[in-house]
Design a protein around this motif. Structure first.
Motif, PDB file in Angstrom:
ATOM      1  N   HIS A  35      46.524  43.789  44.850  1.00 54.51           N
ATOM      2  CA  HIS A  35      45.507  44.673  45.441  1.00 54.51           C
ATOM      3  C   HIS A  35      44.135  44.024  45.273  1.00 54.51           C
ATOM      4  CE1 HIS A  35      43.604  48.282  46.849  1.00 54.51           C
ATOM      5  NE2 HIS A  35      42.914  48.414  45.728  1.00 54.51           N
ATOM      6  N   SER A  36      43.626  43.506  46.375  1.00 55.03           N
ATOM      7  CA  SER A  36      42.329  42.836  46.352  1.00 55.03           C
ATOM      8  C   SER A  36      41.629  43.121  47.671  1.00 55.03           C
ATOM      9  CB  SER A  36      42.512  41.324  46.153  1.00 55.03           C
ATOM     10  OG  SER A  36      41.263  40.663  46.183  1.00 55.03           O
ATOM     11  N   ILE A  37      40.578  43.915  47.619  1.00 55.85           N
ATOM     12  CA  ILE A  37      39.811  44.271  48.819  1.00 55.85           C
ATOM     13  C   ILE A  37      38.333  44.029  48.550  1.00 55.85           C
ATOM     14  CG2 ILE A  37      41.478  45.970  49.654  1.00 55.85           C
ATOM     15  CD1 ILE A  37      39.828  48.154  48.389  1.00 55.85           C
ATOM     16  N   ARG A  38      37.550  44.161  49.613  1.00 53.05           N
ATOM     17  CA  ARG A  38      36.115  43.877  49.481  1.00 53.05           C
ATOM     18  C   ARG A  38      35.458  44.884  48.552  1.00 53.05           C
ATOM     19  NH1 ARG A  38      32.925  43.060  54.974  1.00 53.05           N
ATOM     20  NH2 ARG A  38      34.371  41.284  54.954  1.00 53.05           N
ATOM     21  N   GLU A  43      39.023  51.855  39.214  1.00 50.48           N
ATOM     22  CA  GLU A  43      40.279  52.218  38.571  1.00 50.48           C
ATOM     23  C   GLU A  43      41.413  51.257  38.923  1.00 50.48           C
ATOM     24  OE1 GLU A  43      39.764  54.964  42.209  1.00 50.48           O
ATOM     25  OE2 GLU A  43      38.530  54.069  40.624  1.00 50.48           O
ATOM     26  N   TYR A  44      41.197  50.418  39.942  1.00 52.64           N
ATOM     27  CA  TYR A  44      42.183  49.407  40.315  1.00 52.64           C
ATOM     28  C   TYR A  44      41.529  48.020  40.204  1.00 52.64           C
ATOM     29  CZ  TYR A  44      44.233  53.594  42.413  1.00 52.64           C
ATOM     30  OH  TYR A  44      44.724  54.856  42.622  1.00 52.64           O
ATOM     31  N   PRO A  45      41.408  47.472  39.010  1.00 52.75           N
ATOM     32  CA  PRO A  45      40.682  46.207  38.824  1.00 52.75           C
ATOM     33  C   PRO A  45      41.367  45.036  39.535  1.00 52.75           C
ATOM     34  CG  PRO A  45      41.814  46.834  36.819  1.00 52.75           C
ATOM     35  CD  PRO A  45      41.947  47.989  37.751  1.00 52.75           C
ATOM     36  N   ARG A  46      40.562  44.084  39.924  1.00 56.94           N
ATOM     37  CA  ARG A  46      41.069  42.897  40.598  1.00 56.94           C
ATOM     38  C   ARG A  46      41.864  42.033  39.618  1.00 56.94           C
ATOM     39  NH1 ARG A  46      38.801  41.178  45.357  1.00 56.94           N
ATOM     40  NH2 ARG A  46      36.946  42.435  44.864  1.00 56.94           N
ATOM     41  N   ARG A  48      44.649  42.493  38.364  1.00 53.28           N
ATOM     42  CA  ARG A  48      45.530  43.235  37.450  1.00 53.28           C
ATOM     43  C   ARG A  48      46.254  44.377  38.137  1.00 53.28           C
ATOM     44  NH1 ARG A  48      43.807  46.017  33.232  1.00 53.28           N
ATOM     45  NH2 ARG A  48      41.577  46.123  33.704  1.00 53.28           N
ATOM     46  N   THR A  49      46.054  44.553  39.455  1.00 58.73           N
ATOM     47  CA  THR A  49      46.608  45.695  40.181  1.00 58.73           C
ATOM     48  C   THR A  49      47.601  45.218  41.224  1.00 58.73           C
ATOM     49  OG1 THR A  49      44.539  46.895  39.884  1.00 58.73           O
ATOM     50  CG2 THR A  49      46.064  47.740  41.527  1.00 58.73           C
ATOM     51  N   LEU A  50      48.779  45.841  41.229  1.00 60.36           N
ATOM     52  CA  LEU A  50      49.833  45.538  42.202  1.00 60.36           C
ATOM     53  C   LEU A  50      49.919  46.708  43.186  1.00 60.36           C
ATOM     54  CD1 LEU A  50      52.047  43.340  42.709  1.00 60.36           C
ATOM     55  CD2 LEU A  50      53.640  44.908  41.581  1.00 60.36           C
ATOM     56  N   PHE A  51      49.854  46.403  44.472  1.00 64.17           N
ATOM     57  CA  PHE A  51      49.919  47.394  45.538  1.00 64.17           C
ATOM     58  C   PHE A  51      51.341  47.399  46.092  1.00 64.17           C
ATOM     59  CE2 PHE A  51      49.225  48.439  50.129  1.00 64.17           C
ATOM     60  CZ  PHE A  51      48.886  49.760  49.944  1.00 64.17           C
ATOM     61  N   VAL A  52      52.055  48.552  46.005  1.00 67.33           N
ATOM     62  CA  VAL A  52      53.472  48.636  46.347  1.00 67.33           C
ATOM     63  C   VAL A  52      53.670  49.699  47.426  1.00 67.33           C
ATOM     64  CG1 VAL A  52      55.815  48.885  45.455  1.00 67.33           C
ATOM     65  CG2 VAL A  52      54.007  48.046  43.955  1.00 67.33           C
TER      66      VAL A  52
END
Length: 252
Positions: A35-38, A43-46, A48-52
């Motif tokens: 999970h990496s967006i602009r 709460e969803y740090p770059r 370290r977050t997996l988007f499923v």
């Protein structure tokens, strides 16, 4: 119709499989990526977050967290963005290395949610657990109430001590203040407020009274109305006679 943009978006996702337990012949395919967006949410740090995507309905936060924790490392939190049908999950790991391990899963890798170490409840057991989790422990509730009361009593005592300290000045003079009869910190009532309270109390009493409920009450009410009408009729007759006398023509 599959567009070129959708193909490019699908290429960004990796896949793996998930099943309920080792005896399940049915399995579901998960789509995941980092999970990496602009505008990254705090709460969803770059890194370290997996988007499923496509998480099955029987997968709970606990069993999904335990499964990824056993495979990749400590999980900080698991959040579902929607709770109906197949769900979207955000899995936040405590370390960046855990996310790297998750990204190395092969497309044929299978995650088993229910095992001896991880219990995945479904059906009646899950509903019972969700209901029991909503109940508050009696001992904890009693402890919270006692702490709240003790905190309030301490505030009252501190307030009284401050007032006593303020009454005595440096010269030894004591300032006498008016005592409050309705409590130590109750605000004084105005006359308008007292009138409203009394009016509401009278209206409440009137509602409790049963008017014209019995036969004798109806009879007495009719008698009173008839007497009032006769009295009013006599007064009107007297007033009419007085008006006639005043209107008598007197040329001289």
């Amino acid at each position: 119709m599959v567009t070129k943009a959708s193909k490019q978006n699908a290429k960004n996702f990796k896949t793996l499989w998930v099943r309920f337990d080792a005896d399940s012949s049915d399995k579901h395919q998960l789509f995941f990526k980092e999970h990496s967006i602009r505008n990254q949410e705090p709460e969803y740090p770059r890194k370290r977050t997996l988007f499923v995507l496509n998480v099955p309905p029987y997968a709970t936060i606990d069993c999904l967290s335990n499964a990824f924790a056993n495979l990749c490392g400590n999980v900080q939190s698991v959040t579902f963005s929607n709770t109906k049908g197949f769900k979207t999950a955000y899995i936040v790991f405590k370390q960046e290395s855990s996310l790297d391990k998750a990204m190395e899963f092969s497309k044929d890798f299978i995650i088993t949610l229910k095992s001896e170490k991880s219990i995945c409840l479904t059906g009646l057991e899950r509903w019972c657990k969700e209901y029991n989790d909503t109940l508050y422990d009696e001992q904890l509730m009693k402890k919270d109430i006692e702490e709240c009361i003790a905190s309030y009593d301490k505030q009252i005592q501190d307030h009284i001590a401050q007032e006593k300290a303020a009454e005595e000045d440096n010269d030894g003079w004591v300032t006498i203040t008016g005592g409050k009869k309705r409590g130590q910190f109750a605000p004084s009532r105005k006359e308008s407020t007292i009138g409203k309270v009394q009016q509401k109390e009278e209206q409440r009493k009137k509602k409790k009274q049963l008017l014209n409920f019995y036969t004798f009450q109806i009879r007495e009410t009719k008698k009173q109305n008839l007497a009032e009408l006769r009295k009013k009729f006599e007064l009107d007759k007297k007033r009419l006679q007085e008006l006639k006398q005043k209107r008598t023509f007197k040329p001289f």
